[in-house]
Scaffold this active site. Structure first.
Site, PDB file in Angstrom:
ATOM      1  N   ARG A  88       0.836  -1.204   0.000  1.00  0.00           N
ATOM      2  CA  ARG A  88       0.000   0.000   0.000  1.00  0.00           C
ATOM      3  C   ARG A  88       0.878   1.264   0.000  1.00  0.00           C
ATOM      4  NH1 ARG A  88      -0.651   4.757   2.589  1.00  0.00           N
ATOM      5  NH2 ARG A  88      -0.237   3.724   4.573  1.00  0.00           N
TER       6      ARG A  88
ATOM      7  N   CYS B 139      12.664   5.735  -3.575  1.00  0.00           N
ATOM      8  CA  CYS B 139      14.098   5.480  -3.655  1.00  0.00           C
ATOM      9  C   CYS B 139      14.806   6.672  -3.045  1.00  0.00           C
ATOM     10  CB  CYS B 139      14.511   5.329  -5.106  1.00  0.00           C
ATOM     11  SG  CYS B 139      16.281   5.158  -5.318  1.00  0.00           S
TER      12      CYS B 139
END
Lengths: 318, 318
Positions: free
Chosen positions: B32, B258
């Site tokens: 999620r 990231c």
């Protein structure tokens, strides 16, 4: 819930924790331990500029180079030139790694005021990495330290494999305590506890420091050299801080092993360390922005991005 | 001192720390919170496979999806299909995020047994990210929670910006305590404290948890949702553990931002968390090798390597 926030502020809020030291020494190992694990060989001029930038960023201790066999570590072939170019009589400390008497001679000739010797807690790593049994390595270290002390040099001892060893597995705390005491008996004023393969975890760190304390090793003589191979470095630093350690090794930008490379050593990034210490309200004297700029500059020379989370986050704000 | 060691062992030595819990709940948010921050949109089948792999790896709580407006979060447009494909009557918990009554209707229709609502401690983030003032967001959350409780669902409350906010700067601890109590008063059994921009540090974590404890909030109702934007996530988890928290949010492989991308949210990687907990001798039920394999598989689907240090280190051993 998409993130549409502007860039975050450059520094965390300082929330001091009762019982922690007001000041911590950051022992910068990038130019030595960091670079020697990097494939790209930098020029002596670039290394001297790197060290100058680190000093300008407020680091009071910058390990400069290593007087090892250049055939084994080509990156350090210019040790005399690098150390010779530094102002070792300034307030900044520039220790150099010295593996044997020949290296000590060269270091003295180049103006060293402080050296570091290196031993392994485990027999396996001593044979594989230092190329000789532990007893032989300790005998040579004893000769180096004795001579260095005669010359008035300060001496630090590095211990590697203090939590685990890739051949021997978990390393008993009692063996680390014994090795630390032997290093101190040889004449090393300080001992850096090296988690060479990064397998230490915070409870292990606390147990080790408590055992050293219980054995009469002064906590002020200890440093933790954490590696981030498994992401544990900063949690381990925090555990050591709580246990009474107040000196920490780190490498600017985390140089010395990219975590994505097979040869990773995964040095803790100085920036990530300084960020946490700032958050804890602990003084280091380091200008984080200047340090991030230096790591960004260094990354360009090394041809790859810094693995430091702080560097990645802050350089994007520029 | 070149590293010539073989690959390190797959697990750290367990050194339990007195006073820490014997067991900790890892609340997996990858499918999620992780995926919704990823650009690559995965198919519902791939998401269902991901969740199945996470359950097989031993994770007892896997947040499955989010019933948000698909125009805002295209990655979650298949929420009903994903939740509908899961066995929500099994022992595994599959909470879903629900922003409003319409989302709750959809979640109920798809078989939800547990939901999570989302609020911001700060006014700025509420307006920017939830699209409405804090008071309005809380009123809607109150309606959602009331109806969910009527339907017999378990409810978790997420609080964002508990340490710092990109617009407002440091967030006062008193405001976080007040927001936590309001969420509990609405009927949320548990509250996840979200360090949305990753600026928390360990002393701040301990001060916040102590203030919540002092205000009568049961520590067993709290979770920490740490972000690794500045590398502090695991140190913060350790601080929270020492302060009495025993539930931690993490995202497999660190998906959800990231650290090298501008849009980074930097979720804590589940693998790095589990590694530390193993080292502390704390049971999680998670098979680390299976989890690393899942992250490696997921990284191939997302087209970029996992930012997890443990994943990077362990996948190279294969």
């Amino acid at each position: 819930m998409t993130d549409r926030s502007p860039h975050p502020p450059g520094l965390p809020m300082a929330v001091p924790q009762p019982g922690l030291p007001e000041r911590v020494r950051v022992y910068e190992v990038g130019p030595r331990d960091g670079l020697q694990a990097e494939r790209t060989v930098l020029s002596a001029d670039t290394k001297v500029e790197l060290i100058g930038r680190l000093v300008a960023a407020g680091l009071g201790t910058v390990e400069a180079t290593s007087f090892v066999n250049p055939a084994r570590v080509p990156q350090m072939a210019d040790a005399s030139a690098v150390l010779g170019a530094l102002d070792t009589a300034s307030g900044t400390r520039h220790p150099v790694l010295v593996p044997n008497l020949r290296g000590l001679d060269d270091a003295l000739a180049a103006g060293a005021r402080e050296i570091a010797v290196f031993l392994s807690v485990t027999e396996s790593f001593s044979r594989a990495n230092l190329g000789r049994p532990r007893a032989e390595a300790e005998a040579e270290a004893a000769r180096v330290v004795a001579r260095a002390r005669q010359e008035g040099l300060a001496v630090r001892g590095y211990l590697s494999m203090v939590f685990g060893d890739p051949w021997e597995g978990p390393v008993p705390i009692g063996e680390v305590v014994a090795a630390t005491r032997r290093l101190r008996d040889l004449g090393a004023e300080s001992v850096s506890l090296g988690d060479t393969i990064g397998v230490g975890t915070p409870g292990h760190v606390k147990a080790l420091v408590a055992a050293l304390d219980g054995a009469g090793v002064p906590l002020r003589s200890l440093a933790l050299h954490a590696h981030d191979t498994y992401g544990q470095a900063l949690a381990n630093v925090y555990a050591a801080l709580e246990a009474g350690v107040s000196e920490f090794d780190a490498s600017t930008g985390g140089v010395g092993g990219c975590p994505f490379a097979r040869s990773a050593t995964g040095n803790l990034a100085t920036e990530d360390l300084v960020w946490m210490l700032r958050g804890l309200g602990i003084e280091t004297g380091v200008d984080l922005d200047a340090l991030v700029q230096t790591s960004t500059w260094l990354a360009a020379h090394l041809g790859r991005p810094s693995p430091s989370r702080v560097v990645a986050a802050l350089k994007e704000r520029k």
